[in-house]
Design a protein around this motif. Sequence first.
Motif, PDB file in Angstrom:
ATOM      1  N   MET A   1     188.906 -47.842 -45.804  1.00 46.76           N
ATOM      2  CA  MET A   1     189.015 -47.163 -44.516  1.00 46.76           C
ATOM      3  C   MET A   1     187.666 -46.654 -44.011  1.00 46.76           C
ATOM      4  O   MET A   1     187.350 -46.808 -42.835  1.00 46.76           O
TER       5      MET A   1
ATOM      6  N   ASN B   1     186.011 -50.079 -42.696  1.00 45.36           N
ATOM      7  CA  ASN B   1     186.646 -49.846 -41.397  1.00 45.36           C
ATOM      8  C   ASN B   1     187.953 -50.608 -41.187  1.00 45.36           C
ATOM      9  O   ASN B   1     188.249 -51.066 -40.087  1.00 45.36           O
ATOM     10  N   TYR B   2     188.734 -50.778 -42.254  1.00 45.35           N
ATOM     11  CA  TYR B   2     190.061 -51.369 -42.111  1.00 45.35           C
ATOM     12  C   TYR B   2     191.017 -50.275 -41.666  1.00 45.35           C
ATOM     13  O   TYR B   2     190.973 -49.150 -42.158  1.00 45.35           O
ATOM     14  N   SER B   3     191.896 -50.631 -40.756  1.00 48.46           N
ATOM     15  CA  SER B   3     192.882 -49.645 -40.304  1.00 48.46           C
ATOM     16  C   SER B   3     193.973 -49.488 -41.360  1.00 48.46           C
ATOM     17  O   SER B   3     194.191 -50.359 -42.201  1.00 48.46           O
TER      18      SER B   3
ATOM     19  N   THR C   1     193.860 -57.330 -36.192  1.00 49.83           N
ATOM     20  CA  THR C   1     194.987 -56.503 -35.756  1.00 49.83           C
ATOM     21  C   THR C   1     196.276 -56.988 -36.422  1.00 49.83           C
ATOM     22  O   THR C   1     196.364 -58.148 -36.837  1.00 49.83           O
TER      23      THR C   1
END
Length: 87
Positions: free
Chosen positions: A8, A12-14, A50
Amino acid sequence: METISQWMDSDNYSFEMILLALKESVLNQVRSLKYMDRILLNWEKSNIRTPYEVEVNRKQRYKGNYQGNSNKNHTEKGPEIPIFKLD
C-alpha cells in the motif's frame, strides 16, 4: 502486515486490488503472500490498475481458454441418446 503495508505505501496498490489478488490466490488454491505479490506484479506489468480492468482481463482469459479448446469446424452435438417413455 509488513508486506501488505509495503504494497500500500511503497507500491501504491489500492486495498481493493490487494483483496482481488487475495481472491485470485484463493481461487487458485495458493495461499501465500509471495503468490499474491506475483499476481500484483503481473497486473502492474499488464497495466491493470483498477478492479474493473481485473474483471475485463479475467473475462478475456476465460473466453480465450474456452475458445482455444473448441474446434471451429466441428459442431459438437454429443452422442445421440434415444428417448423412451417408461410407464
